[in-house]
Design a protein around this motif. Sequence first.
Motif, short mmCIF file in Angstrom:
data_model
loop_
_atom_site.label_atom_id
_atom_site.label_comp_id
_atom_site.label_asym_id
_atom_site.label_seq_id
_atom_site.Cartn_x
_atom_site.Cartn_y
_atom_site.Cartn_z
N ASP A 13 0.86 -1.18 0.00
CA ASP A 13 0.00 0.00 0.00
C ASP A 13 0.90 1.24 0.00
OD1 ASP A 13 -1.58 2.23 1.01
OD2 ASP A 13 -3.09 0.74 1.55
N PRO A 14 0.76 2.13 -1.00
CA PRO A 14 1.63 3.31 -1.06
C PRO A 14 1.38 4.32 0.06
CG PRO A 14 -0.03 3.42 -2.79
CD PRO A 14 -0.16 2.08 -2.13
N VAL A 15 0.25 4.21 0.75
CA VAL A 15 -0.06 5.16 1.82
C VAL A 15 0.51 4.69 3.15
CG1 VAL A 15 -1.93 6.28 3.11
CG2 VAL A 15 -2.13 5.98 0.63
N CYS A 16 0.19 3.46 3.56
CA CYS A 16 0.61 2.99 4.89
C CYS A 16 1.81 2.06 4.87
CB CYS A 16 -0.56 2.31 5.60
SG CYS A 16 -1.01 0.72 4.87
N GLY A 17 2.13 1.50 3.70
CA GLY A 17 3.29 0.62 3.59
C GLY A 17 3.03 -0.83 3.92
N LYS A 18 1.79 -1.18 4.17
CA LYS A 18 1.45 -2.55 4.53
C LYS A 18 1.52 -3.45 3.29
CE LYS A 18 -2.36 -5.29 6.39
NZ LYS A 18 -3.74 -5.24 6.88
N SER A 19 2.11 -4.64 3.46
CA SER A 19 2.12 -5.66 2.40
C SER A 19 0.86 -6.50 2.54
CB SER A 19 3.34 -6.55 2.52
OG SER A 19 4.51 -5.81 2.29
N ALA A 28 -8.63 -0.54 -5.25
CA ALA A 28 -7.67 -0.11 -6.27
C ALA A 28 -8.13 1.20 -6.90
CB ALA A 28 -7.51 -1.18 -7.33
N SER A 29 -7.15 1.97 -7.33
CA SER A 29 -7.41 3.20 -8.07
C SER A 29 -6.47 3.25 -9.26
CB SER A 29 -7.17 4.43 -7.19
OG SER A 29 -8.09 4.49 -6.14
N PHE A 38 -4.62 -0.91 -2.56
CA PHE A 38 -4.65 -0.42 -1.19
C PHE A 38 -5.19 -1.49 -0.26
CE2 PHE A 38 -5.18 3.00 -4.19
CZ PHE A 38 -4.20 3.89 -3.80
N CYS A 39 -4.77 -1.43 1.02
CA CYS A 39 -5.20 -2.44 1.99
C CYS A 39 -6.58 -2.11 2.57
CB CYS A 39 -4.17 -2.56 3.11
SG CYS A 39 -4.03 -1.08 4.15
N SER A 40 -7.03 -0.86 2.42
CA SER A 40 -8.32 -0.47 3.01
C SER A 40 -8.93 0.68 2.23
CB SER A 40 -8.11 -0.03 4.46
OG SER A 40 -7.37 1.18 4.50
N THR A 41 -10.22 0.91 2.48
CA THR A 41 -10.87 2.06 1.83
C THR A 41 -10.30 3.37 2.36
OG1 THR A 41 -12.66 2.01 3.47
CG2 THR A 41 -13.04 0.85 1.40
N GLU A 42 -9.84 3.37 3.62
CA GLU A 42 -9.27 4.59 4.20
C GLU A 42 -8.00 5.00 3.46
OE1 GLU A 42 -10.14 1.91 6.08
OE2 GLU A 42 -11.93 2.73 7.05
N CYS A 43 -7.10 4.04 3.20
CA CYS A 43 -5.87 4.35 2.47
C CYS A 43 -6.18 4.76 1.03
CB CYS A 43 -4.91 3.16 2.50
SG CYS A 43 -4.09 2.93 4.09
N GLN A 44 -7.13 4.07 0.41
CA GLN A 44 -7.51 4.42 -0.96
C GLN A 44 -8.05 5.85 -1.00
OE1 GLN A 44 -10.74 2.13 -2.61
NE2 GLN A 44 -10.21 2.72 -4.71
N GLN A 46 -7.50 8.30 1.14
CA GLN A 46 -6.42 9.24 1.43
C GLN A 46 -5.58 9.49 0.18
OE1 GLN A 46 -4.22 8.16 4.93
NE2 GLN A 46 -2.87 9.91 4.78
N PHE A 47 -5.30 8.44 -0.59
CA PHE A 47 -4.52 8.58 -1.82
C PHE A 47 -5.31 9.33 -2.88
CE2 PHE A 47 -2.91 7.22 -5.93
CZ PHE A 47 -1.55 7.33 -5.77
N ASP A 48 -6.58 8.94 -3.07
CA ASP A 48 -7.40 9.54 -4.13
C ASP A 48 -7.64 11.03 -3.91
OD1 ASP A 48 -7.57 7.13 -5.46
OD2 ASP A 48 -9.57 6.63 -4.71
N THR A 49 -7.70 11.46 -2.66
CA THR A 49 -7.99 12.87 -2.37
C THR A 49 -6.73 13.70 -2.12
OG1 THR A 49 -8.32 12.38 -0.02
CG2 THR A 49 -10.28 12.35 -1.45
N ALA A 50 -5.56 13.08 -2.18
CA ALA A 50 -4.31 13.80 -1.91
C ALA A 50 -3.92 14.70 -3.08
CB ALA A 50 -3.19 12.79 -1.65
N ASP A 51 -3.24 15.81 -2.74
CA ASP A 51 -2.72 16.67 -3.79
C ASP A 51 -1.41 16.08 -4.33
OD1 ASP A 51 -0.62 17.34 -2.04
OD2 ASP A 51 -1.61 19.17 -1.38
N THR A 52 -0.87 16.69 -5.37
CA THR A 52 0.32 16.17 -6.04
C THR A 52 1.52 16.04 -5.11
OG1 THR A 52 -0.44 17.13 -8.12
CG2 THR A 52 1.87 16.53 -8.00
N ASN A 53 1.77 17.04 -4.27
CA ASN A 53 2.92 16.98 -3.37
C ASN A 53 2.78 15.87 -2.33
OD1 ASN A 53 4.40 19.03 -4.55
ND2 ASN A 53 3.42 20.62 -3.33
#
Length: 79
Positions: A13-19, A28-29, A38-44, A46-53
């Motif tokens: 998971d690119p957000v939390c690092g969990k394998s 998935a997105s 992603f491992c969860s809807t929360e991580c997905q 967080q990724f989907d709503t994040a800005d570029t930086n």
Amino acid sequence: MAENIMIPETAVDPVCGKSFDPRKVKFASSDEKGVHYFCSTECQHQFDTADTNTKKGFWKRYTDRLKKVHCSQTPPECV
């Protein structure tokens, strides 16, 4: 015609690092860089709503984790 998509056996998971096994958890997105699992809807979310930086920070941590795992292993000797 339906497209056959190969889902990897393991993903990080690119957000939390969990394998995890993305075949068992279906979060998935997609974007211009491909499909991200992603491992969860929360991580997905967080990724989907994040800005570029923020996404750049996710990817830096993600690639650092991969380097640590893959580069710390001694490669097999050539025969």
